[in-house]
Design an enzyme around this catalytic site. Structure first.
Site, short mmCIF file in Angstrom:
data_model
loop_
_atom_site.label_atom_id
_atom_site.label_comp_id
_atom_site.label_asym_id
_atom_site.label_seq_id
_atom_site.Cartn_x
_atom_site.Cartn_y
_atom_site.Cartn_z
N SER A 142 -51.96 19.38 8.36
CA SER A 142 -51.22 19.39 9.63
C SER A 142 -49.85 18.77 9.40
CB SER A 142 -51.98 18.56 10.67
OG SER A 142 -51.17 18.33 11.80
N TYR A 157 -56.15 10.85 12.66
CA TYR A 157 -55.93 12.26 12.30
C TYR A 157 -54.81 12.38 11.26
CZ TYR A 157 -54.89 17.25 13.30
OH TYR A 157 -54.66 18.60 13.23
N1 NAD Z 1 -53.25 24.66 16.18
C1 NAD Z 1 -52.35 23.84 15.68
O1 NAD Z 1 -51.19 23.79 16.15
C2 NAD Z 1 -52.69 22.95 14.52
C3 NAD Z 1 -51.71 22.10 14.03
C4 NAD Z 1 -52.01 21.30 12.94
C5 NAD Z 1 -53.25 21.37 12.34
N2 NAD Z 1 -54.20 22.21 12.84
C6 NAD Z 1 -55.50 22.29 12.13
O2 NAD Z 1 -55.91 23.63 12.04
C7 NAD Z 1 -57.33 23.70 11.89
C8 NAD Z 1 -57.90 24.73 12.83
O3 NAD Z 1 -57.73 24.25 14.17
P1 NAD Z 1 -57.28 25.18 15.38
O4 NAD Z 1 -55.98 24.68 15.87
O5 NAD Z 1 -57.43 26.59 15.02
O6 NAD Z 1 -58.35 24.72 16.50
P2 NAD Z 1 -59.62 25.44 17.15
O7 NAD Z 1 -60.21 24.38 18.01
O8 NAD Z 1 -59.25 26.70 17.82
O9 NAD Z 1 -60.57 25.73 15.89
C9 NAD Z 1 -61.24 24.71 15.19
C10 NAD Z 1 -62.56 25.29 14.68
O10 NAD Z 1 -63.18 24.33 13.81
C11 NAD Z 1 -64.59 24.28 14.14
N3 NAD Z 1 -65.12 22.98 13.74
C12 NAD Z 1 -64.80 21.76 14.24
N4 NAD Z 1 -65.53 20.81 13.62
C13 NAD Z 1 -66.30 21.44 12.70
C14 NAD Z 1 -67.26 20.98 11.75
N5 NAD Z 1 -67.59 19.68 11.66
N6 NAD Z 1 -67.83 21.90 10.95
C15 NAD Z 1 -67.55 23.22 11.06
N7 NAD Z 1 -66.68 23.71 11.97
C16 NAD Z 1 -66.05 22.81 12.78
C17 NAD Z 1 -64.62 24.51 15.64
O11 NAD Z 1 -65.88 24.93 16.11
C18 NAD Z 1 -63.53 25.58 15.81
O12 NAD Z 1 -64.07 26.87 15.65
C19 NAD Z 1 -57.83 22.28 12.11
O13 NAD Z 1 -58.08 21.67 10.85
C20 NAD Z 1 -56.66 21.59 12.81
O14 NAD Z 1 -56.66 20.20 12.59
C21 NAD Z 1 -53.95 23.00 13.91
#
Ligand code: NAD
Length: 282
Positions: A142, A157
């Site tokens: 991230s 985080y």
């Molecule tokens: N969306 C953003 O702007 C953003 C920015 C920085 C980092 N991220 C990172 O991107 C990644 C994906 O997140 P997203 O934004 O798509 O969110 P999201 O909530 O849409 O997807 C996250 C997914 O991870 C799954 N998950 C959570 N904990 C889990 C576990 N213990 N085991 C297996 N699956 C698990 C959830 O069920 C969900 O399907 C994450 O690592 C998040 O920290 C996202």
């Protein structure tokens, strides 16, 4: 170049947001995709989308904080789709809170779901890639890890996500000796369901699923530069970076100026301080 067509990929957290975008792009490029997610119904929905595209997919209920669950996911993916050569350790959960407002369980959860979840994926899938002298490991970090001072009230985080970047950049060095690729993926703003669904992702041993949206603490508003990009487009960007064996992919170049200013202010200032200190003392 890393080939995608005809390979087996696992995407953790593939049931939503960025993971779904990755899974769809991998399938569109001809990979068989195992969607490993703590919410199996979401993994199944994405597997159905891939089936509609005439792609090959398998939905697996899996918790990345649990090694036995990951081992079972590897076995299921291998049995149904073939040996795993592309791994996207993407599952994560956020903590938009002052650390003093977090329970000990929540702090453990955030470190386990993000940093140790990726390490668990390394332990489960990377040795097979080394043995095969083939494969690519990509982990989702991230901007909160690349540039931790940019967003306040994210200490657990940010620490976990910075750890992922360190782990991937270092792993890349030894992986190269074995013909395995490694990519650190740094999302900035990507449309996803994390804000609405985050509490649902908490495994039982960290207190179990909760309800309600992530509440952004006062004074911690998004940086003005954040543009939320579609997860499908970001999925294409990341898969392209993996195909090109890039060590890092960032979802948005707009943070370049903030990054430069922040590192000049904090890191270069620390270099200058040490230089001046030793110059005076030695
Ligand atoms: N969306 C953003 O702007 C953003 C920015 C920085 C980092 N991220 C990172 O991107 C990644 C994906 O997140 P997203 O934004 O798509 O969110 P999201 O909530 O849409 O997807 C996250 C997914 O991870 C799954 N998950 C959570 N904990 C889990 C576990 N213990 N085991 C297996 N699956 C698990 C959830 O069920 C969900 O399907 C994450 O690592 C998040 O920290 C996202």
């Amino acid at each position: 170049m890393t080939k995608v067509a005809g390979r087996t990929a696992v995407v953790t957290g593939g049931g939503s947001g960025i993971g779904r975008g990755l899974a769809l792009e991998l399938a569109a490029k001809g990979a068989a995709v195992a969607i490993a997610d703590i919410l199996p119904e979401n993994a199944e929905a994405v597997a159905r989308e891939i089936a509609v595209m005439d792609g090959k997919a398998l939905a697996i209920g899996c918790d990345v904080t649990d090694m036995a669950s990951l081992e079972a996911a590897k076995q299921a993916a291998t049995e149904h789709l073939g040996p795993v050569s592309l791994l996207f350790a993407n599952a994560g959960a956020t903590s938009f809170e002052r650390i003093t407002d977090m329970s000990a369980d929540d702090i453990d959860w955030i470190v386990h779901a993000n940093l140790l979840g990726v390490l668990n994926c390394v332990k489960t899938f990377y040795p097979d890639m080394v043995a095969a002298r083939d494969g690519h490991f990509c982990a989702t970090a991230s901007t909160a890890g690349l540039l931790p001072s940019w967003i306040p009230y994210h200490a657990a985080y940010s620490g976990a996500k910075m750890g992922i970047i360190g782990m991937m950049l270092n792993l890349a060095i030894e992986a190269r000796e074995h013909g395995v690729g490694v990519t650190a993926f740094v999302p900035h703003g990507v449309v996803s369901n994390m804000k609405a669904n985050n509490a649902r992702y908490r495994p039982a041993r960290f207190g179990g699923p909760g309800e309600g949206e992530v509440q952004i603490p006062e004074g911690a508003q998004w940086h003005a530069e954040v543009k939320f990009r579609p997860a499908e487009l970001v999925g294409k960007l990341v898969v392209r970076a993996v195909e090109e064996d890039r060590p890092m992919v960032i979802s948005d170049g707009a943070i370049r100026k903030t990054f430069d200013e922040t590192y000049r202010r904090i890191v270069y200032d620390a270099f200058d301080f040490a230089d001046a200190f030793y110059a005076a003392e030695e």
